[in-house]
Motif scaffolding. Sequence first.
Motif, PDB file in Angstrom:
ATOM      1  N   GLN A 146      -9.966   4.922  -5.613  1.00 41.70           N
ATOM      2  CA  GLN A 146     -11.236   4.717  -6.314  1.00 41.70           C
ATOM      3  C   GLN A 146     -11.990   6.032  -6.507  1.00 41.70           C
ATOM      4  O   GLN A 146     -12.580   6.278  -7.567  1.00 41.70           O
ATOM      5  N   GLU A 155      -4.818  -0.176   3.785  1.00 42.08           N
ATOM      6  CA  GLU A 155      -5.213  -0.480   2.413  1.00 42.08           C
ATOM      7  C   GLU A 155      -6.620   0.029   2.105  1.00 42.08           C
ATOM      8  O   GLU A 155      -6.901   0.434   0.976  1.00 42.08           O
ATOM      9  N   ASN A 156      -7.498   0.035   3.108  1.00 42.52           N
ATOM     10  CA  ASN A 156      -8.856   0.541   2.883  1.00 42.52           C
ATOM     11  C   ASN A 156      -8.845   2.039   2.608  1.00 42.52           C
ATOM     12  O   ASN A 156      -9.539   2.531   1.711  1.00 42.52           O
ATOM     13  N   LEU A 186      -7.178   2.558  -0.823  1.00 44.77           N
ATOM     14  CA  LEU A 186      -8.075   2.069  -1.874  1.00 44.77           C
ATOM     15  C   LEU A 186      -9.235   3.033  -2.102  1.00 44.77           C
ATOM     16  O   LEU A 186      -9.585   3.350  -3.245  1.00 44.77           O
ATOM     17  N   ASN A 187      -9.846   3.497  -1.016  1.00 46.67           N
ATOM     18  CA  ASN A 187     -10.944   4.465  -1.152  1.00 46.67           C
ATOM     19  C   ASN A 187     -10.475   5.720  -1.867  1.00 46.67           C
ATOM     20  O   ASN A 187     -11.175   6.268  -2.730  1.00 46.67           O
ATOM     21  N   SER A 224      -5.574  -8.992   4.431  1.00 47.74           N
ATOM     22  CA  SER A 224      -5.708  -7.824   5.300  1.00 47.74           C
ATOM     23  C   SER A 224      -4.375  -7.472   5.964  1.00 47.74           C
ATOM     24  O   SER A 224      -3.580  -8.342   6.293  1.00 47.74           O
ATOM     25  N   THR A 239       0.833  -1.202   0.000  1.00 49.46           N
ATOM     26  CA  THR A 239       0.000   0.000   0.000  1.00 49.46           C
ATOM     27  C   THR A 239       0.867   1.251   0.000  1.00 49.46           C
ATOM     28  O   THR A 239       0.641   2.186  -0.782  1.00 49.46           O
ATOM     29  N   LYS A 249      -6.783  -5.046  -3.771  1.00 49.00           N
ATOM     30  CA  LYS A 249      -8.008  -5.766  -3.407  1.00 49.00           C
ATOM     31  C   LYS A 249      -7.755  -7.263  -3.262  1.00 49.00           C
ATOM     32  O   LYS A 249      -8.454  -7.948  -2.509  1.00 49.00           O
ATOM     33  N   ILE A 262      -5.384  -0.749  -7.817  1.00 48.64           N
ATOM     34  CA  ILE A 262      -6.610  -1.027  -7.070  1.00 48.64           C
ATOM     35  C   ILE A 262      -6.899  -2.519  -7.061  1.00 48.64           C
ATOM     36  O   ILE A 262      -7.172  -3.117  -6.009  1.00 48.64           O
ATOM     37  N   ASN A 263      -6.835  -3.145  -8.216  1.00 48.05           N
ATOM     38  CA  ASN A 263      -7.112  -4.583  -8.311  1.00 48.05           C
ATOM     39  C   ASN A 263      -6.087  -5.408  -7.544  1.00 48.05           C
ATOM     40  O   ASN A 263      -6.432  -6.417  -6.915  1.00 48.05           O
TER      41      ASN A 263
END
Length: 206
Positions: A121, A113-114, A117-118, A152, A38, A148, A144-145
């Motif tokens: 996106q 990572e959340n 990622l947010n 975790s 990340t 995902k 992003i892929n």
Amino acid sequence: MTDTNATISEITTLVAEDMTHYETVKEDHTLGNTFHETGRRLGLIKEVLGYFQTQQPTDTAQAPTSADTLLRDCHNDAILSKNLFKQVSQVSPTRLQLYKDFLTANGGHNLVENLVLNLMQNICCLAKYYGVDEEMLKGLRVAINELKGMKSSDPNMQNEAVHSYFNSGSGPQFNASTLSTQNISTGSGTNFTGSNFHGTFIFGKV
């Protein structure tokens, strides 16, 4: 409508701070592979945001509320990620513990990572308001892929023990990796573990 150029500039500055703090922890393997994967994507985000700053918003009149919401969400995630990387970049007590402390204070769903990622996106969703073509977003969509698909970065999962035993002698070795009962048989015959017999039971050949 929000001053989009000013907000994009603020988000870019926050991501740049993330990168600085991540440099401090990039060799700390206790944080886990997902944390580092990340962190390594931050430069890509900054690069795409830099391209945004060279464009003039084009389609904001049609959906200003949606654009405002995306910008606000990007800004909030950028602030949280900055706080996360800044906190983890400290050295006491341990960086893994500092990551745990951040999640305790800010919510366990705010994994690194959340947040990133947010942010990625929402940046992709904002592209249409800036006339940014899909080619410029290709690297971001790949990242992003990839993120995902990773496990975790939850710090409670990073220090799960792996039990390994080696006996260099010739005798028996008894190992117990948990606090459960250990049952040992050193001779021949059958060992009935935790069994209760009710009535007559015959051992031996019939």
